[in-house]
Motif scaffolding. Structure first.
Motif, PDB file in Angstrom:
ATOM      1  N   GLN A 127       0.891  -1.304  -0.136  1.00 56.84           N
ATOM      2  CA  GLN A 127       0.017  -0.069   0.090  1.00 56.84           C
ATOM      3  C   GLN A 127       0.927   1.290   0.014  1.00 56.84           C
ATOM      4  O   GLN A 127       1.367   1.559   1.042  1.00 56.84           O
ATOM      5  N   GLN A 128       1.035   1.877  -1.015  1.00 56.16           N
ATOM      6  CA  GLN A 128       2.118   3.006  -1.225  1.00 56.16           C
ATOM      7  C   GLN A 128       1.479   3.879  -2.286  1.00 56.16           C
ATOM      8  O   GLN A 128       0.973   3.548  -3.304  1.00 56.16           O
ATOM      9  N   GLY A 129       1.709   5.199  -1.969  1.00 56.84           N
ATOM     10  CA  GLY A 129       1.469   6.050  -3.079  1.00 56.84           C
ATOM     11  C   GLY A 129       2.523   6.309  -4.190  1.00 56.84           C
ATOM     12  O   GLY A 129       2.049   6.564  -5.546  1.00 56.84           O
ATOM     13  N   GLU A 131       4.316   4.712  -7.537  1.00 51.11           N
ATOM     14  CA  GLU A 131       4.230   3.208  -8.365  1.00 51.11           C
ATOM     15  C   GLU A 131       5.238   2.634  -8.600  1.00 51.11           C
ATOM     16  O   GLU A 131       6.549   3.043  -8.082  1.00 51.11           O
ATOM     17  N   THR A 207       5.655   6.244   5.156  1.00 51.01           N
ATOM     18  CA  THR A 207       5.146   6.828   3.948  1.00 51.01           C
ATOM     19  C   THR A 207       6.206   7.180   2.997  1.00 51.01           C
ATOM     20  O   THR A 207       6.946   8.500   3.228  1.00 51.01           O
ATOM     21  N   THR A 209       7.949   9.039  -0.071  1.00 47.27           N
ATOM     22  CA  THR A 209       7.647   9.953  -1.074  1.00 47.27           C
ATOM     23  C   THR A 209       8.834  10.193  -1.769  1.00 47.27           C
ATOM     24  O   THR A 209      10.037   9.838  -1.541  1.00 47.27           O
ATOM     25  N   THR A 212       9.169  15.951  -2.156  1.00 47.12           N
ATOM     26  CA  THR A 212       8.330  16.821  -1.445  1.00 47.12           C
ATOM     27  C   THR A 212       8.979  17.342  -0.291  1.00 47.12           C
ATOM     28  O   THR A 212      10.014  16.957   0.384  1.00 47.12           O
ATOM     29  N   ASN A 300       2.047  13.975  -2.908  1.00 46.05           N
ATOM     30  CA  ASN A 300       2.192  13.413  -1.713  1.00 46.05           C
ATOM     31  C   ASN A 300       1.016  12.292  -1.800  1.00 46.05           C
ATOM     32  O   ASN A 300       0.047  12.343  -1.769  1.00 46.05           O
ATOM     33  N   PRO A 301       1.731  10.962  -1.063  1.00 45.26           N
ATOM     34  CA  PRO A 301       0.581   9.971  -0.962  1.00 45.26           C
ATOM     35  C   PRO A 301      -0.050  10.106   0.287  1.00 45.26           C
ATOM     36  O   PRO A 301       0.454  11.227   0.954  1.00 45.26           O
ATOM     37  N   SER A 302      -1.054   9.458   0.661  1.00 42.79           N
ATOM     38  CA  SER A 302      -1.702   9.713   1.887  1.00 42.79           C
ATOM     39  C   SER A 302      -0.835   9.791   3.168  1.00 42.79           C
ATOM     40  O   SER A 302      -0.314   8.615   3.189  1.00 42.79           O
ATOM     41  N   TYR A 303      -0.932  10.517   3.699  1.00 45.73           N
ATOM     42  CA  TYR A 303      -0.091  10.598   4.996  1.00 45.73           C
ATOM     43  C   TYR A 303      -0.249   9.661   6.195  1.00 45.73           C
ATOM     44  O   TYR A 303      -1.569   9.662   6.511  1.00 45.73           O
ATOM     45  N   LYS A 304       0.497   8.836   6.516  1.00 47.47           N
ATOM     46  CA  LYS A 304       0.037   8.021   7.725  1.00 47.47           C
ATOM     47  C   LYS A 304       0.975   8.434   8.941  1.00 47.47           C
ATOM     48  O   LYS A 304       2.129   8.416   8.882  1.00 47.47           O
TER      49      LYS A 304
END
Length: 480
Positions: A127-129, A131, A207, A209, A212, A300-304
């Motif tokens: 599960q990662q922003g 690819e 997370t 990135t 960023t 930014n992927p969804s921040y955890k």
């Protein structure tokens, strides 16, 4: 084989810290031991550090970090200690390493015997922003950063690589577990002949990135360049602009534009010599690989957010256990793990469900845990149920009711195995039971009053037997 780690040291002291000043001293000594400024604790002599040695160690740390040399654990020093960083020690400990540190950069002492190295990614984040092709490209360009200034070449292959890269979580097979978001970021193994030499592992729970700003994640390219420096044999540098500084400094910007600082160039040249006829390599310098990364910052992927780690200095533990000769301390859905020598595996607490898979997904707390002497299986108690694990995997047909043990209570407060007779003891309130594991039957005449155990305090949370035969009791927030 010692790996290099990226870690956020959330510094906490011993379980019985009472005064703030003592707490800060404990935090500082923990950190200085971990990163090579003080010798590790001696489990035989339990030698204390002298004030002079502690002062010298703090000054060395401050000098290496480029801050004022006060010799005390002031707020500036503690602030540096809290920063994300690589957990490979800054001072490896040999006189040769110390001599070379005067050159600012430092070498790990091992190199690759060949100049063409292959790499591949064995597992990606689930599960990662970012690819997969972006991850591949960032890693490819991170390798290219080092090949531009050295005779080394890095080629992508589909199998049988020299350098295997993986994204994993918790215990992922190399003996150096990850600890969830906000702790260890990655680790890499130095060159050598060991099967894991050169391998690099990234914590899947972070997370990741690219390009960023701020604290909304960790830049994969920046971490990869640092870790690949360890892969080719570089240790840490004290130079202010070095990518091999111990501390994570954030994004490096556009990966295609990044150039190594001169300190790192000198370091790799000491290991492998200068690059013959250095040229600007195009992004497609490896014919087996076609990199493709965006030319603008990646969204930014969804921040955890990092989990709200409990402070082991002040918590009341739910359970303690001796498992495989190591001490485990449980609080809520977290645990700490302490090795035989008294060193923590990670300064951060780890998630129980990341390690033992098969416990309830909504786990709130553990009542008690013990390792059976008859078969070395691990037994967890939560309320009126229990689970049996072989290593970290739950066995079939669990959970079951604790009435299997002949207990007529709805939960247990504590369980431990007494090495003196091999019997398992269960405690609940002011009563205890003695269980025979070989006969799988409760001994006759039980339960009995806990007061028969001289010196046991009231409000017992848990008990464990320690490696020297002593028993560690947890009650009312104190470990005795």
């Amino acid at each position: 084989m010692r790996p290099a780690f990226w870690i956020l040291p959330v510094l906490v002291g011993c379980a019985r810290c009472l005064e703030p000043a003592a707490q800060e001293i404990s935090k500082g000594v923990d950190w200085l031991n971990r990163y090579g400024y003080l010798p590790p604790p001696d489990p035989i002599s339990a030698q204390l550090q002298t004030l002079e040695a502690l002062t010298d160690a703090i000054k060395s740390m401050q000098r290496f970090a480029g801050i004022r040399e006060t010799g005390v654990l002031d707020e500036e020093t503690l602030g540096v200690m809290r920063r994300p960083r690589c957990s490979l020690p800054d001072i490896i400990g040999t006189s040769e390493i110390m001599r070379r540190r005067r050159k600012r950069y430092a070498l790990a002492g091992s190199v690759w015997k060949k100049h063409i190295l292959t790499w591949r990614v064995s597992t990606y984040p689930r599960q990662q922003g970012l690819e997969r092709n972006t991850i591949d490209s960032l890693l490819h360009i991170a390798f290219r950063v080092w090949s531009r200034v050295s005779p080394l070449k890095f080629q992508w292959v589909s199998e049988g690589a020299d350098i295997v890269i993986e994204f994993g979580r918790s215990h992922h097979g190399d003996g150096y577990p990850f600890d969830g978001p906000g702790g260890t970021l990655a680790h890499a193994f130095f060159p050598g002949d060991h099967p894991v030499s050169g391998d690099t592992h990234f914590d899947e729970d972070e997370t990741w990135t690219y390009w960023t700003q701020g604290d909304q994640g960790t830049d994969l390219f920046a971490v990869a360049v640092h870790e690949f420096g360890h892969v080719i044999g570089l240790a840490h540098s004290s130079a202010g602009q070095s990518i091999m500084r111990p501390y994570y400094e954030g994004s490096l910007g556009n990966a295609n534009d990044y150039q190594l600082p001169q300190d790192d160039v000198h370091g790799v040249e000491q290991l492998y010599g200068r690059k013959n006829q250095p040229t600007e390599e195009s992004p497609k310098d490896d014919p087996s690989f076609d990199p493709n990364i965006p030319e603008v910052p990646f969204p930014n992927p969804s921040y955890k957010p990092s989990p709200d780690f409990p402070d082991r200095c002040s918590v009341r533990f739910d359970a303690v256990a001796n498992i495989r000769g190591e001490a485990f301390f449980f609080k809520d859905h977290f645990f700490w793990r302490m090795q035989r020598a008294g060193n923590l595996v990670s300064l951060n607490a780890a998630l129980i469900n990341n390690f033992w898979q098969g416990l309830p997904a909504d786990l709130k707390k553990i009542d008690s845990v013990y390792e059976r002497l008859t078969d070395n299986k691990i037994v967890f108690f939560i309320g009126a149920q229990y689970w049996v694990f072989t290593n970290t995997a739950v066995e079939r047909d669990y959970p079951r009711r604790i009435s299997d043990f002949g207990l007529s209570v709805d939960s247990v407060d504590a369980v431990f195995v007494w090495a003196h007779n091999g019997k398992t003891y269960f405690f609940k309130g002011d009563r205890f039971w003695r269980y025979d594991e070989r006969r799988r039957k409760m001994d006759t005449g039980y339960p009995k009053k806990v007061s028969l155990w001289e010196g046991i305090p009231p409000g017992l949370d848990d008990i464990m037997g320690w490696n020297d035969g002593a028993r560690v009791l947890e009650n009312e927030g104190r470990t005795n």
